[in-house]
Design an enzyme around this catalytic site. Structure first.
Site, short mmCIF file in Angstrom:
data_model
loop_
_atom_site.label_atom_id
_atom_site.label_comp_id
_atom_site.label_asym_id
_atom_site.label_seq_id
_atom_site.Cartn_x
_atom_site.Cartn_y
_atom_site.Cartn_z
N SER A 13 1.40 -31.08 -16.14
CA SER A 13 2.13 -30.23 -17.09
C SER A 13 3.39 -30.92 -17.60
O SER A 13 3.81 -30.69 -18.75
CB SER A 13 2.46 -28.87 -16.48
OG SER A 13 3.44 -28.98 -15.48
N ASN A 107 11.90 -40.59 -12.14
CA ASN A 107 11.02 -39.62 -11.47
C ASN A 107 11.61 -38.23 -11.64
O ASN A 107 12.83 -38.08 -11.69
CB ASN A 107 10.93 -39.97 -9.97
CG ASN A 107 10.10 -38.98 -9.18
OD1 ASN A 107 8.99 -38.62 -9.58
ND2 ASN A 107 10.63 -38.52 -8.05
N HIS A 109 11.84 -34.70 -9.66
CA HIS A 109 11.66 -34.18 -8.30
C HIS A 109 12.12 -32.72 -8.27
O HIS A 109 13.20 -32.40 -8.76
CB HIS A 109 12.47 -35.02 -7.31
CG HIS A 109 12.31 -34.55 -5.90
ND1 HIS A 109 11.19 -34.83 -5.14
CD2 HIS A 109 13.11 -33.81 -5.11
CE1 HIS A 109 11.32 -34.28 -3.95
NE2 HIS A 109 12.48 -33.65 -3.91
N SER A 136 15.54 -32.40 -10.33
CA SER A 136 16.36 -33.57 -10.64
C SER A 136 15.51 -34.64 -11.29
O SER A 136 14.37 -34.87 -10.88
CB SER A 136 16.96 -34.16 -9.35
OG SER A 136 17.64 -33.18 -8.59
N THR A 141 14.26 -45.95 -6.84
CA THR A 141 14.56 -47.16 -6.06
C THR A 141 13.63 -47.15 -4.85
O THR A 141 12.80 -46.24 -4.70
CB THR A 141 16.03 -47.16 -5.59
OG1 THR A 141 16.21 -46.05 -4.69
CG2 THR A 141 17.00 -47.05 -6.75
N LEU A 144 12.98 -43.35 -0.89
CA LEU A 144 12.23 -42.20 -1.38
C LEU A 144 13.16 -41.08 -1.87
O LEU A 144 13.96 -40.56 -1.10
CB LEU A 144 11.30 -41.66 -0.28
CG LEU A 144 10.48 -40.43 -0.67
CD1 LEU A 144 9.46 -40.76 -1.75
CD2 LEU A 144 9.80 -39.83 0.55
N ASP A 145 13.02 -40.73 -3.16
CA ASP A 145 13.82 -39.67 -3.78
C ASP A 145 15.32 -39.92 -3.60
O ASP A 145 16.12 -38.98 -3.59
CB ASP A 145 13.44 -38.28 -3.24
CG ASP A 145 11.98 -37.94 -3.52
OD1 ASP A 145 11.47 -38.37 -4.56
OD2 ASP A 145 11.37 -37.25 -2.69
C1 GAR Z 1 6.29 -31.08 -10.58
O1 GAR Z 1 6.86 -29.88 -10.13
C2 GAR Z 1 7.13 -32.27 -10.14
O2 GAR Z 1 8.50 -32.00 -10.12
C3 GAR Z 1 6.60 -32.47 -8.75
O3 GAR Z 1 5.22 -32.27 -8.83
C4 GAR Z 1 4.96 -31.34 -9.89
C5 GAR Z 1 3.93 -31.95 -10.82
O4 GAR Z 1 3.50 -31.01 -11.75
N1 GAR Z 1 6.90 -33.79 -8.27
C6 GAR Z 1 7.06 -34.10 -6.99
O5 GAR Z 1 6.95 -33.29 -6.10
C7 GAR Z 1 7.37 -35.55 -6.71
N2 GAR Z 1 7.66 -35.74 -5.32
P1 GAR Z 1 2.72 -31.48 -13.06
O6 GAR Z 1 1.57 -32.39 -12.59
O7 GAR Z 1 2.20 -30.21 -13.65
O8 GAR Z 1 3.69 -32.19 -13.95
#
Ligand code: GAR
Length: 210
Positions: A13, A107, A109, A136, A141, A144-145
């Protein structure tokens, strides 16, 4: 315009929000590629429907994380992308393989970093009784996060929220936040400052890579 590559593991999404922003004229980028670690990711279908070159790499086909990531970055290098956007890419990247891409990888997060690195961020915010939650966008880097945060979106936690409702409400904010940050980079209005003081901005990112 800046050429971007997007990596996503699932639903896609956030990729969809980037494509919509580009289509609306709000995001001056070209999509160089979309990649995934899952051949069946909806994100890849979305990309193909939008005419974006899409590829999947199967982690099981590689002996180690480093081997997988080397191949991944070899593919990304070949696209000529200046910026890599991780949009729901659920793998940790090998620090060595990532090195040449530090400063040009971001990224999204789903937490107010530095709170809740890693997984299950909505559940953890609820369990902690937090009054607010958020997402965020940060530079990636080896930690991680843990890379420098660029921008955050905040929402209030409601008394009747569960993990699902909180995630859904936050997702709508993610869909505004990520295109906004990519637009700043594409417009050359945001620069990554390396520890040695070198700045990597959208104009340099848009230039052909050597
Ligand atoms: C999103 O909420 C993103 O922030 C999260 O995964 C989802 C992906 O949704 N990312 C993480 O958790 C990264 N560690 P999407 O595939 O619908 O964009």
């Amino acid at each position: 315009p800046l050429r971007i590559a997007v990596l996503a593991s699932g639903r896609g999404s956030n990729l969809k929000a980037l494509i919509a922003a580009r289509d609306a004229g709000a995001l001056p980028v070209e999509f160089a590629a979309a990649g995934s670690d899952r051949a069946d990711a909806d994100a890849l279908r979305l990309a193909r429907d939008a005419g974006i070159p899409a590829f999947a790499l199967d982690p099981k086909a590689y002996a180690s994380r480093r081997d997988f990531d080397r191949e991944l970055f070899r593919r990304l290098d070949a696209t000529g992308a200046g910026l890599l956007v991780l949009a729901g890419f659920m793998r940790v990247l090998d620090g060595e393989a990532l090195k040449p891409w530090v400063g040009r990888t971001i990224n999204i997060h789903p937490s107010l970093l530095p709170k809740y690195r890693g997984l299950h961020t909505h559940r953890r915010a609820l369990a902690a009784g937090d009054a607010e939650h958020g997402a965020s966008v940060h530079y990636v880097t080896a930690e991680l996060d843990g890379g420098p945060v660029i921008a955050q979106a905040r929402i209030a936690v409601r008394p009747d929220d569960d993990e699902h409702s909180l995630a859904q409400r936050l997702l709508a904010e993610e869909h505004r936040l990520l295109p906004a940050v990519v637009a700043l980079i594409a417009q050359g209005r945001l620069a990554y400052l390396a520890p040695d003081g070198a700045a990597l901005d959208g104009r340099r990112l848009a230039a052909p890579l050597q």
